[in-house]
Design an enzyme around this catalytic site. Structure first.
Site, PDB file in Angstrom:
ATOM      1  N   HIS A   1      -5.053  -5.105  -8.209  1.00 26.00           N
ATOM      2  CA  HIS A   1      -5.949  -4.117  -7.590  1.00 26.00           C
ATOM      3  C   HIS A   1      -7.343  -4.731  -7.530  1.00 26.00           C
ATOM      4  O   HIS A   1      -7.802  -5.307  -8.516  1.00 26.00           O
ATOM      5  CB  HIS A   1      -5.947  -2.835  -8.413  1.00 26.00           C
ATOM      6  CG  HIS A   1      -6.695  -1.705  -7.773  1.00 26.00           C
ATOM      7  ND1 HIS A   1      -6.249  -1.060  -6.639  1.00 26.00           N
ATOM      8  CD2 HIS A   1      -7.883  -1.122  -8.093  1.00 26.00           C
ATOM      9  CE1 HIS A   1      -7.116  -0.115  -6.299  1.00 26.00           C
ATOM     10  NE2 HIS A   1      -8.115  -0.131  -7.163  1.00 26.00           N
TER      11      HIS A   1
ATOM     12  N   MET B   1       0.824  -1.209   0.000  1.00 26.21           N
ATOM     13  CA  MET B   1       0.000   0.000   0.000  1.00 26.21           C
ATOM     14  C   MET B   1       0.862   1.265   0.000  1.00 26.21           C
ATOM     15  O   MET B   1       0.708   2.157   0.842  1.00 26.21           O
ATOM     16  CB  MET B   1      -0.968  -0.024   1.191  1.00 26.21           C
ATOM     17  CG  MET B   1      -1.865  -1.251   1.217  1.00 26.21           C
ATOM     18  SD  MET B   1      -2.755  -1.583  -0.327  1.00 26.21           S
ATOM     19  CE  MET B   1      -4.188  -0.560  -0.080  1.00 26.21           C
TER      20      MET B   1
HETATM   21  C1  GAR Z   1      -5.500  -7.708  -2.295  1.00 29.72           C
HETATM   22  O1  GAR Z   1      -6.868  -7.958  -2.344  1.00 29.72           O
HETATM   23  C2  GAR Z   1      -5.109  -6.666  -3.330  1.00 29.72           C
HETATM   24  O2  GAR Z   1      -5.945  -6.646  -4.428  1.00 29.72           O
HETATM   25  C3  GAR Z   1      -5.208  -5.385  -2.537  1.00 29.72           C
HETATM   26  O3  GAR Z   1      -4.749  -5.708  -1.260  1.00 29.72           O
HETATM   27  C4  GAR Z   1      -5.106  -7.053  -0.959  1.00 29.72           C
HETATM   28  C5  GAR Z   1      -3.924  -7.731  -0.298  1.00 29.72           C
HETATM   29  O4  GAR Z   1      -4.315  -8.940   0.249  1.00 29.72           O
HETATM   30  N1  GAR Z   1      -4.394  -4.371  -3.146  1.00 29.72           N
HETATM   31  C6  GAR Z   1      -4.743  -3.086  -3.196  1.00 29.72           C
HETATM   32  O5  GAR Z   1      -5.764  -2.651  -2.705  1.00 29.72           O
HETATM   33  C7  GAR Z   1      -3.737  -2.202  -3.914  1.00 29.72           C
HETATM   34  N2  GAR Z   1      -4.287  -0.931  -4.219  1.00 29.72           N
HETATM   35  P1  GAR Z   1      -3.239 -10.025   0.721  1.00 29.72           P
HETATM   36  O6  GAR Z   1      -2.223  -9.295   1.594  1.00 29.72           O
HETATM   37  O7  GAR Z   1      -4.047 -11.021   1.501  1.00 29.72           O
HETATM   38  O8  GAR Z   1      -2.613 -10.613  -0.524  1.00 29.72           O
END
Ligand code: GAR
Length: 209
Positions: A109, A90
């Site tokens: 995303h 992030m």
């Molecule tokens: C995921 O769902 C990804 O799409 C999102 O964070 C999550 C991480 O999950 N990414 C964003 O929002 C980027 N802008 P994880 O740590 O369980 O893989």
């Protein structure tokens, strides 16, 4: 063998899916490095279990973004990294960083981009907007946020009774299939960027995989 670095700030469920699929499908790649900007992120625990080098790089310890990123680049060079995978990282990378790894950074995303571009909580935003369909997007990273050429997308229907948790679960289920597949296509050299479009060489490519 292509060395991959995964950057994450959170739970690391995508990281886990990537490690698992690379192993199961015998993909010619190795997750060699995990970078997190959050000390307590569970992705670092997962890395430990998988015996992968994992480093917490604290942005607060650096006087500038460039110095923070230079430290990360140092680690990437040590591991001879050929692909960077942002999995819930992030933090926006600077143009300097992106140019250093041009067309070698992927991001996921949780929306059908360009919908909810730049949102820090695209799942909640899709619900609030009253969307009937949302999804997830894997794209190359360029200098603008959530903007680079799209590799793969999957749609997810929003049910009347979905809440943020249930919708996130449905989206992540798709992410855990989609991200490893995009990485496999990259590793096998089957992605060709033509402007905004990413052509996928159909050889051996089965979208149902
Ligand atoms: C995921 O769902 C990804 O799409 C999102 O964070 C999550 C991480 O999950 N990414 C964003 O929002 C980027 N802008 P994880 O740590 O369980 O893989």
């Amino acid at each position: 063998m292509l060395n991959i670095a995964v950057f994450c700030s959170g739970k690391g469920t995508n990281l886990q899916a990537i490690i698992k699929t690379i192993h199961e499908k015998d993909i010619e790649a190795k997750v060699s490095l995990i970078i997190s900007d959050k000390e307590k992120a569970y992705c670092l625990e997962r890395a430990k279990h998988a015996k992968i080098r994992a480093i917490f790089v604290n942005p607060k310890n650096f006087p500038s973004k460039q110095k923070f990123e230079n430290r990360i680049i140092g680690y990437l060079k040590e591991e001879n990294i050929g692909l960077i995978v942002l999995a819930g990282f992030m933090r926006m990378l600077s143009p300097f960083f992106v140019q250093n790894y041009s067309n070698k950074i992927l991001n996921i995303h949780p929306s059908l981009l360009p919908a909810f571009k730049g949102s820090a909580n695209a799942v909640a935003d899709a619900l609030d907007y009253g969307m009937k369909i949302t999804g997830t997007t894997v794209h190359f990273v360029d200098e603008k946020l959530d903007n680079g050429p799209i590799v793969l997308q999957r749609a997810v229907e929003i049910a009347e009774n979905d809440n943020e948790d249930s919708l996130r679960q449905k989206i992540q289920q798709q992410e855990h299939i989609l991200y490893p597949l995009a990485i496999q296509l990259f590793v096998e050299g089957r992605l060709k960027i033509e402007g905004r479009r990413v052509e996928i060489n159909p050889e051996n490519y089965n979208p149902q995989d």
